[in-house]
Design a protein around this motif. Sequence first.
Motif, PDB file in Angstrom:
ATOM      1  N   PRO A  61      70.228  78.009  76.235  1.00 46.67           N
ATOM      2  CA  PRO A  61      69.308  77.516  75.039  1.00 46.67           C
ATOM      3  C   PRO A  61      68.175  78.576  74.830  1.00 46.67           C
ATOM      4  CG  PRO A  61      68.855  76.777  77.223  1.00 46.67           C
ATOM      5  CD  PRO A  61      70.071  77.433  77.250  1.00 46.67           C
ATOM      6  N   GLU A  62      67.961  78.631  73.433  1.00 50.35           N
ATOM      7  CA  GLU A  62      66.663  79.353  72.980  1.00 50.35           C
ATOM      8  C   GLU A  62      65.352  78.765  73.476  1.00 50.35           C
ATOM      9  OE1 GLU A  62      64.950  80.621  68.622  1.00 50.35           O
ATOM     10  OE2 GLU A  62      67.172  79.736  68.857  1.00 50.35           O
ATOM     11  N   THR A  63      64.405  79.532  73.488  1.00 49.62           N
ATOM     12  CA  THR A  63      63.217  79.174  73.930  1.00 49.62           C
ATOM     13  C   THR A  63      62.027  79.026  72.778  1.00 49.62           C
ATOM     14  OG1 THR A  63      62.487  81.234  74.783  1.00 49.62           O
ATOM     15  CG2 THR A  63      63.353  79.582  76.169  1.00 49.62           C
ATOM     16  N   GLN A  64      61.076  78.288  72.835  1.00 51.13           N
ATOM     17  CA  GLN A  64      59.817  78.479  71.729  1.00 51.13           C
ATOM     18  C   GLN A  64      60.526  78.435  70.268  1.00 51.13           C
ATOM     19  OE1 GLN A  64      56.978  77.942  72.682  1.00 51.13           O
ATOM     20  NE2 GLN A  64      57.793  78.039  74.917  1.00 51.13           N
ATOM     21  N   LEU A  70      62.492  74.334  74.239  1.00 49.74           N
ATOM     22  CA  LEU A  70      63.887  75.008  74.190  1.00 49.74           C
ATOM     23  C   LEU A  70      64.789  74.083  73.527  1.00 49.74           C
ATOM     24  CD1 LEU A  70      65.709  73.635  76.896  1.00 49.74           C
ATOM     25  CD2 LEU A  70      64.129  74.887  78.000  1.00 49.74           C
ATOM     26  N   GLY A  71      66.069  74.470  73.252  1.00 46.89           N
ATOM     27  CA  GLY A  71      67.128  73.759  72.590  1.00 46.89           C
ATOM     28  C   GLY A  71      68.119  74.820  71.589  1.00 46.89           C
ATOM     29  N   TRP A  72      68.758  74.382  70.830  1.00 47.64           N
ATOM     30  CA  TRP A  72      69.935  74.882  70.208  1.00 47.64           C
ATOM     31  C   TRP A  72      69.854  74.454  68.828  1.00 47.64           C
ATOM     32  CZ3 TRP A  72      70.151  71.823  74.559  1.00 47.64           C
ATOM     33  CH2 TRP A  72      70.696  72.433  75.827  1.00 47.64           C
ATOM     34  N   ARG A  73      69.514  75.608  68.010  1.00 46.34           N
ATOM     35  CA  ARG A  73      69.328  75.315  66.371  1.00 46.34           C
ATOM     36  C   ARG A  73      70.646  74.680  66.022  1.00 46.34           C
ATOM     37  NH1 ARG A  73      64.446  78.217  64.534  1.00 46.34           N
ATOM     38  NH2 ARG A  73      63.822  79.540  65.773  1.00 46.34           N
ATOM     39  N   GLY A  79      59.927  83.424  77.077  1.00 44.70           N
ATOM     40  CA  GLY A  79      59.638  82.104  76.040  1.00 44.70           C
ATOM     41  C   GLY A  79      59.258  80.964  77.017  1.00 44.70           C
ATOM     42  N   ALA A  80      59.564  80.787  78.415  1.00 44.85           N
ATOM     43  CA  ALA A  80      59.245  79.722  79.086  1.00 44.85           C
ATOM     44  C   ALA A  80      57.808  79.734  79.259  1.00 44.85           C
ATOM     45  CB  ALA A  80      59.678  79.863  80.466  1.00 44.85           C
ATOM     46  N   ALA A  81      56.922  78.825  78.999  1.00 48.47           N
ATOM     47  CA  ALA A  81      55.412  78.567  79.150  1.00 48.47           C
ATOM     48  C   ALA A  81      55.022  78.125  80.437  1.00 48.47           C
ATOM     49  CB  ALA A  81      55.100  77.868  77.983  1.00 48.47           C
ATOM     50  N   SER A  82      56.005  77.634  81.376  1.00 44.52           N
ATOM     51  CA  SER A  82      55.362  76.782  82.454  1.00 44.52           C
ATOM     52  C   SER A  82      56.914  76.921  83.600  1.00 44.52           C
ATOM     53  CB  SER A  82      55.012  75.498  82.541  1.00 44.52           C
ATOM     54  OG  SER A  82      56.147  74.627  81.788  1.00 44.52           O
ATOM     55  N   PRO A  83      56.598  76.762  84.848  1.00 40.80           N
ATOM     56  CA  PRO A  83      57.740  76.847  85.740  1.00 40.80           C
ATOM     57  C   PRO A  83      58.730  75.851  85.571  1.00 40.80           C
ATOM     58  CG  PRO A  83      55.851  77.600  87.044  1.00 40.80           C
ATOM     59  CD  PRO A  83      55.279  77.097  85.598  1.00 40.80           C
ATOM     60  N   PRO A  84      58.169  74.429  85.141  1.00 44.99           N
ATOM     61  CA  PRO A  84      59.170  73.265  84.759  1.00 44.99           C
ATOM     62  C   PRO A  84      60.284  73.695  83.534  1.00 44.99           C
ATOM     63  CG  PRO A  84      57.062  72.327  85.308  1.00 44.99           C
ATOM     64  CD  PRO A  84      56.849  73.921  85.199  1.00 44.99           C
ATOM     65  N   LEU A 144      55.557  86.048  84.108  1.00 46.67           N
ATOM     66  CA  LEU A 144      54.920  87.502  83.712  1.00 46.67           C
ATOM     67  C   LEU A 144      55.176  87.913  82.462  1.00 46.67           C
ATOM     68  CD1 LEU A 144      53.812  90.257  85.015  1.00 46.67           C
ATOM     69  CD2 LEU A 144      55.976  90.854  85.993  1.00 46.67           C
ATOM     70  N   CYS A 145      56.350  87.701  82.146  1.00 47.73           N
ATOM     71  CA  CYS A 145      57.099  88.394  80.801  1.00 47.73           C
ATOM     72  C   CYS A 145      56.235  87.671  79.629  1.00 47.73           C
ATOM     73  CB  CYS A 145      58.351  88.088  80.564  1.00 47.73           C
ATOM     74  SG  CYS A 145      59.368  89.254  81.693  1.00 47.73           S
ATOM     75  N   HIS A 146      55.961  86.276  79.932  1.00 52.79           N
ATOM     76  CA  HIS A 146      55.259  85.347  78.840  1.00 52.79           C
ATOM     77  C   HIS A 146      53.707  85.978  78.963  1.00 52.79           C
ATOM     78  CE1 HIS A 146      54.806  81.757  76.467  1.00 52.79           C
ATOM     79  NE2 HIS A 146      53.436  81.569  77.130  1.00 52.79           N
ATOM     80  N   ALA A 147      53.048  86.229  79.974  1.00 47.71           N
ATOM     81  CA  ALA A 147      51.855  86.612  79.977  1.00 47.71           C
ATOM     82  C   ALA A 147      51.429  87.999  79.547  1.00 47.71           C
ATOM     83  CB  ALA A 147      51.339  86.469  81.347  1.00 47.71           C
TER      84      ALA A 147
END
Length: 302
Positions: A199-202, A217-220, A178-183, A141-144
């Motif tokens: 982790p940070e997203t996108q 996602l990941g860690w800069r 930031g998550a673009a899908s449930p997985p 919802l937040c992503h959309a």
Amino acid sequence: MMDFDEPFRGTEAVATGVLTRHRLARHFVRLHRDVYIEPGVEPTALLRAKAAWLWSRGCGILAGTSAEAVHGTRWLDPSASAEIVRDGHVRAVPGIIVRTAQDVESCVVDEMVVTTTARTGFDIARSGGDVGRRIEILDALCHATGLKAREITAHAARHRGARGAAQVERILGLVDGGAASPPETHTRLLLIRAGFPTPETQIEVFDGDRFVARADLGWRQWRVLVEYDGAHHWTDPSQRTRDIERYTVLPEMGWTVIRVGADLLYRRTEVLVDRVGQALRRAGLRSDRSGGCVRDAARLRT
């Protein structure tokens, strides 16, 4: 011109001469009282919401799954019943859940009255059931829509006495639009529960001014990325070409990329956690921050 791929009112189609009563009855599928659609149209959450709105004759507010769909949320269960809030006692019908509520914040989207995005998020967060699934839907919802968790928090503060409101703050602490899908959400929650830093997203990676990649996602700080590869990463030739290029360039730039598929994420969680832990420790994450990350696989799936 009436679009039969969308739900429509039978009486309106007959009154305007688009259909005869005979053709309506013989060649179209009746969804609800006076609501029809062309045979063979695949049901979606949005289609069910539109059908429920027509059934209500504009008297009510689409809520829950129906509001999520109208606001553009993806990954919703196409078999779930539509939901609508109405005043007074109105009997539910198959495929439509009817609720009564007061002070429901609403707006108009595509000529349908729906709960606002903040109210919709609040209702999802307090709805009960699987926490992970609720967070997946909130992320979507937040992503959309661009909705922020703080907006839902502010809404919850105005409804402290509502059913389930006490658990909203805990749920919202794990939401990331930031998550673009449930997985991707599932991966993020798994890593948090395993004890890793959030982790940070996108994450966007540049080589100077040249854009190289946007990672799930990941860690800069430790230059570690985690990428979920859905089916299109293997079946879409153009996506496959882009993947080959960026997964060659990113390691050359000092980034470690951990690629995740459905089998690894849902069936071999301990292997995924171990791979991420090794990558982060090699990159300098102190062991006291990641110690104990490899936990019981069944627990990690909760």
